[in-house]
Enzyme design. Structure first.
Site, short mmCIF file in Angstrom:
data_model
loop_
_atom_site.label_atom_id
_atom_site.label_comp_id
_atom_site.label_asym_id
_atom_site.label_seq_id
_atom_site.Cartn_x
_atom_site.Cartn_y
_atom_site.Cartn_z
N LEU A 155 -5.34 -26.22 -25.09
CA LEU A 155 -6.27 -26.91 -24.25
C LEU A 155 -7.19 -26.26 -23.33
O LEU A 155 -6.74 -25.13 -22.92
CB LEU A 155 -4.92 -27.71 -22.95
CG LEU A 155 -5.62 -28.31 -21.90
CD1 LEU A 155 -6.30 -29.72 -22.33
CD2 LEU A 155 -4.58 -28.70 -20.89
N HIS A 192 -4.25 -9.37 -7.57
CA HIS A 192 -3.13 -8.58 -7.21
C HIS A 192 -2.44 -9.53 -6.06
O HIS A 192 -2.97 -9.56 -4.94
CB HIS A 192 -3.43 -7.37 -6.66
CG HIS A 192 -2.34 -6.46 -6.21
ND1 HIS A 192 -1.29 -6.31 -6.97
CD2 HIS A 192 -2.19 -5.60 -5.15
CE1 HIS A 192 -0.24 -5.31 -6.52
NE2 HIS A 192 -1.00 -5.07 -5.27
N SER A 209 3.60 -6.05 -4.50
CA SER A 209 2.78 -4.82 -4.63
C SER A 209 3.93 -3.66 -4.64
O SER A 209 4.84 -3.36 -5.19
CB SER A 209 1.79 -4.63 -3.81
OG SER A 209 0.81 -3.57 -4.07
N GLU A 210 3.60 -2.84 -3.65
CA GLU A 210 4.72 -1.49 -3.16
C GLU A 210 6.01 -2.61 -2.60
O GLU A 210 7.04 -2.05 -3.16
CB GLU A 210 4.00 -0.85 -2.14
CG GLU A 210 5.13 0.06 -1.31
CD GLU A 210 6.11 0.95 -1.80
OE1 GLU A 210 5.68 1.33 -3.00
OE2 GLU A 210 7.09 1.29 -1.14
N ASP A 246 -9.14 -19.41 -23.93
CA ASP A 246 -8.74 -20.78 -23.31
C ASP A 246 -8.14 -21.56 -24.26
O ASP A 246 -6.88 -21.87 -23.97
CB ASP A 246 -9.81 -21.48 -22.63
CG ASP A 246 -9.61 -22.53 -21.83
OD1 ASP A 246 -8.45 -22.53 -21.78
OD2 ASP A 246 -10.51 -22.93 -21.21
N GLY A 300 0.86 -1.35 0.10
CA GLY A 300 -0.01 0.00 -0.09
C GLY A 300 0.76 1.17 -0.11
O GLY A 300 1.81 1.51 -0.62
N ASP A 329 -9.03 -25.69 -20.60
CA ASP A 329 -8.78 -26.19 -19.24
C ASP A 329 -9.23 -24.99 -18.21
O ASP A 329 -8.79 -25.30 -17.13
CB ASP A 329 -7.51 -26.72 -18.89
CG ASP A 329 -6.41 -25.77 -19.03
OD1 ASP A 329 -6.56 -24.37 -19.88
OD2 ASP A 329 -5.10 -25.69 -18.86
N ASP A 386 -3.87 -9.04 -12.49
CA ASP A 386 -3.58 -8.16 -11.64
C ASP A 386 -4.27 -6.93 -12.02
O ASP A 386 -3.94 -6.37 -13.13
CB ASP A 386 -2.17 -7.79 -11.56
CG ASP A 386 -1.57 -7.09 -10.34
OD1 ASP A 386 -2.44 -6.14 -10.02
OD2 ASP A 386 -0.52 -6.82 -10.03
#
Ligand code: CA
Length: 559
Positions: free
Chosen positions: A274, A489, A186-187, A269, A93, A276, A452
């Site tokens: 495949l 994320h 992240s940060e 996909d 954060g 899956d 993400d």
């Protein structure tokens, strides 16, 4: 050439009596043994499970130009059964939390660095959310009104705390750490990459997960663009919060996002050979490939649960296209089309995309993380000079919507008065020059979820390709990137999001065994509990070998 870079020294085991004595002695450690004379040790106490000395200290206690009280506070745990290593746990954060210094290995591992025998440090990066917090002035980003607190967030605190922790390790064990690791997401992933660039001598191995290595751009441009794109869908549907702001939470139900997710799956996909439920060949899953499937789920008449309105489809397409100026210039990055934007309705495991972009559907008011965290960070920290914004009422989202994508870019690179470093400069972690880190045989592993919603994997791939070009196609000798299809994320989403990338990093760093693949497992809440898959070093992708269970990583190859 194979080489072993570390002397194989036996782990140190301190007897209990000595542990207590050595630990207590740290509170009166000779200041000359510490690199920064402003360092104070507030407490050093013995602790169990595993037995260790727990140290709380601070560096550079001071009053900022905005009259707030600051210090770089750190939390260090020194295990009695020490493996000789040092582990720096990155933040998250906008930081401001001391952290527990247990050493999160990332990849949702059941173990932690302390129990593996590492000396572990965490820190708050120079401000404290509990005290440096003013709801009328950018909430816990209020530290952005002090230039030194900005520098501490950007790079200085990690420099100071690395030096202090290494010195305390030397004092406590009577010898320095034999190898050092920095791990974060992240940060914390940004901090990890920054260390490899700005302080290339400090760490031997670095694990950067979902790295926000262009955090100011992701926040200023990416978040503003997301809010704008979804805001158009809110306006089309006539949904506003009680402050008159477009109500982002109400733009898509969970079922709506699941429809979009299924459309991406239908389009992409099988591109990896495949069907899956995993889009391994995500680079081939372009907007053009997805477009016919999105058209197929667009309502012909009134909105129903089985279709999306034209405005919803337009919002998703605009959002995924990435932030652009009025001239069409890309300002941050586009997003990889993948299924992780939705999943099972009402299941928190599948909310990882929407909690950032729009927030839960049933929230009473606008609650997207991009509006709260993004808005406070952009206004107080990532633009110069900082802009006071109240973190209540219409404040956060209204600020995000007020960003001018053409004009406000200048504030990212601006300096002003006592703010002598631009936000872009003090947050910098996107240099492609890793020559010093490479020269000392440093190893960098990056893991990034394809779904993400905060930092685009396309941006990470673009950076890696630039580094690779700069290294004549040999970047994989020291930096490898592993994509996790479907993952949001740092974790979550329809994905194999459990993996021990740290063990892979250690093997690479200490035994020069470069990771070709990292086996990952799908959690209980995933569509396929217990499924294993190889995560492959980019640009390789996982491919089914054609026989055996598709739930078993052994039947997939990286190619
Ligand atoms: Ca597939």
């Amino acid at each position: 050439m194979m080489h072993t870079r570390f002397l194989l020294v036996a782990a140190i085991l301190i007897p209990p009596a000595a542990l207590a004595q050595n630990c207590a002695a740290l509170t009166s450690v000779d200041a000359k043994l510490l690199p920064n004379p402003s360092t104070t040790i507030d407490s050093a106490t013995t602790n169990a499970q595993p037995g260790h000395c727990e140290v709380l200290g601070k560096i550079n206690e001071r009053t900022g130009i905005n009259s707030q009280h600051y210090a770089i506070r750190f939390h260090l745990r020194l295990p009695a059964a020490w493996n000789g290593g040092f582990f720096f746990e990155g933040g998250g954060g906008s930081n401001g939390n001391l952290g527990n210094a247990l050493g999160n290995l990332q990849g949702q591992q059941p173990s932690n660095a302390l129990s593996l025998g590492y000396a572990v440090v965490s820190q708050d990066s120079g401000h404290d959310n509990a005290t440096n917090n003013d709801p009328e002035r950018n909430g816990n980003a209020t530290f952005g009104f002090d230039p030194q607190a900005r520098r501490d967030l950007g790079y200085n605190s990690y420099d100071q705390v690395t030096q202090a922790a290494k010195a305390l390790i030397r004092v406590y064990y009577g010898r320095p750490a034999s190898r050092s690791y920095f791990v974060g997401c992240s940060e914390g992933g940004r901090e990890a990459m920054m260390m490899s660039q700005r302080f290339p001598d400090y760490f031997d191995g670095i694990l950067a997960c979902a790295p926000g290595f262009k955090l100011p751009k992701a926040a200023l441009f990416g978040h503003a663009w997301d809010a704008r794109s979804l805001g158009e869908a809110a306006k089309a549907a006539g949904v506003y919060d009680r402050f008159g702001q477009p109500f982002l939470n109400k733009t898509f139900t969970d079922e709506d996002l699941d429809l979009a997710s299924q459309a991406v799956l239908a389009a992409c996909d099988a591109l990896d050979g495949l069907a899956d439920g995993v889009v391994d060949n995500f680079p081939a899953c372009t907007a053009a490939v997805v477009a016919p499937q999105l058209a197929a789920i667009t309502c012909k008449g009134a909105k129903r649960t089985t279709c999306l309105t034209a405005a919803q489809v337009a919002a998703i397409r605009k959002l995924y296209g990435g932030a652009k100026s009025s001239q069409g210039e890309a300002l941050y990055a586009d997003w990889a089309w993948d299924r992780g934007l939705g999943g099972k309705a009402g299941d928190s495991y599948y909310q990882g995309w929407r909690v950032w972009k729009m927030g839960p559907f049933d929230a009473a008011g606008n609650s997207a993380i991009i509006a709260a965290l993004g808005s406070s960070s952009v206004s107080a920290v990532f633009t110069t000079p900082p802009t006071p914004v109240p973190m209540n009422g219409a404040g956060p989202l209204a600020f995000l919507n007020s960003i001018d994508l053409d004009r406000d870019a200048a504030k990212l690179y601006a300096t002003s008065g006592e703010f002598t470093e631009s936000a872009w400069d003090f947050m910098l972690a996107s240099s492609t020059d890793l020559s010093k880190f490479k020269a000392r045989h440093g190893k960098l592993v990056i893991v990034h979820g394809v779904s993400d919603p905060v930092f685009s994997i396309n941006d990470t791939i673009s950076w890696w390709n630039d580094v690779n070009r700069l290294n004549n196609g040999n970047a994989a000798e020291f930096v490898r990137m592993f994509a996790v299809p479907g993952m949001n994320h740092c974790s979550g989403g329809p994905a194999t999001d459990r993996y021990d990338a740290f063990a892979a990093l250690v093997a690479w760093t200490e035994k020069n065994t470069a990771p070709v693949k990292i086996v990952a497992t799908a959690g209980a809440a995933s569509p396929w509990p217990g499924r294993t898959r190889p995560l492959c070093a980019y640009p390789q992708q996982a491919r089914y070998t054609g026989s055996g269970s598709i739930e078993d990583a052994a039947n997939f190859a990286c190619q």
